[in-house]
Write an enzyme that holds these catalytic residues in place. Sequence first.
Site, PDB file in Angstrom:
ATOM      1  N   GLN A  51       0.854  -1.193   0.000  1.00  0.00           N
ATOM      2  CA  GLN A  51       0.000   0.000   0.000  1.00  0.00           C
ATOM      3  C   GLN A  51       0.889   1.242   0.000  1.00  0.00           C
ATOM      4  OE1 GLN A  51      -3.500  -0.611   2.969  1.00  0.00           O
ATOM      5  NE2 GLN A  51      -1.878  -1.995   3.630  1.00  0.00           N
TER       6      GLN A  51
ATOM      7  N   ASP B 171       6.255   4.626  -1.328  1.00  0.00           N
ATOM      8  CA  ASP B 171       7.718   4.778  -1.378  1.00  0.00           C
ATOM      9  C   ASP B 171       8.301   3.644  -2.227  1.00  0.00           C
ATOM     10  OD1 ASP B 171       8.437   2.432   0.246  1.00  0.00           O
ATOM     11  OD2 ASP B 171       7.672   3.535   1.981  1.00  0.00           O
TER      12      ASP B 171
ATOM     13  N   HIS C 227      -1.515   1.395  -4.296  1.00  0.00           N
ATOM     14  CA  HIS C 227      -1.908   2.794  -4.072  1.00  0.00           C
ATOM     15  C   HIS C 227      -1.020   3.767  -4.848  1.00  0.00           C
ATOM     16  CE1 HIS C 227      -4.033   1.721   0.014  1.00  0.00           C
ATOM     17  NE2 HIS C 227      -4.735   1.354  -1.047  1.00  0.00           N
TER      18      HIS C 227
END
Length: 239
Positions: A87, A90, A105
């Site tokens: 999710q 980074d 995401h």
Amino acid sequence: MRVVVLTGAGISAESGVPTFRDARGLWEGHRVEDVASPEAFQRQPDLVHRFYDERRAALTRVQPNAAHRALACLEQQLGSRMLVVTQNIDDLHERAGSRRVLHMHGKLRSARCTACGTRLDWREDLAHRPACPRCGERALRPDVVWFGESTLGMGQVESALSRADLFVSVGTSGMVYPAAGFVRIARLFGARTLELNLERTPGSELFDEARHGPAGSLVRAWVQDLLARRPAEVEVTRE
Ligand code: BJW
């Protein structure tokens, strides 16, 4: 053995990346809903751009931690029988060496043009409204998934969950769907389920087993344990 690992903000916490639902609040006292929804972007685009610009810039100051590295090490053994569904936006899984990572995401280092739909690798700020290199419109937004928007790669995730022998959730509060529902899907298809998180979550009881502590040590111990088992056990593949 086929393994699906779902990761959330908690796996990057020991790298110095803030989580979302920390008691101190996400960022400058804002709640996540105030900066991660299309309505927030429409209402306060400067604020939302600044939030993502700061997080994008901060990526250059953080490094993968022991949990990211342990998952990359497991992938080296399992190859295509392992999938990390993150999710997180980074790139710490990739920088630790993982190659089979699905960013449900979106990604911080990607921008999307709301005028022509082009997706671009993007390292710079967006707050000053740079022009889209494809169509010239000043309509770039962070290429991330906000509340009410469709999550990415769900077909691939559902297929992996339906074939998994083991589903492991690492560092996520389990408050946001559809990720929060993956444990139920995995169980339905017969996978064993394990939660690794700093503390209990509202969904802990849905897992066959829950271990609590910092991701760095928990994930490393779990991976070491799995790899120390008889090779035949790790080799088992579901029909
Ligand atoms: C550590 C640690 C350490 C700390 N070691 N652990 C079904 C029911 C109800 C609602 C819905 C539903 N289906 C869909 C919805 C609506 C909505 C939703 O879920 N709402 C909830 C509030 C209920 N979902 C959506 O809108 C999704 N879209 C969708 O489903 O489309 C179809 C649809 C739409 C509308 C209705 C129905 C269907 C999209 C969700 C997008 C979420 N986007 C964000 C922002 C992404 C960009 C960005 O990064 O800025 O994603 S919000 C934010 O939450 C971010 C995260 O990825 C996500 C999850 O957070 P996460 O990772 O769990 O972090 P935390 O902070 O919550 O938890 C961290 C955990 O780590 C804690 O437990 C700590 O204890 C732990 N920890 N240190 C180990 N060292």
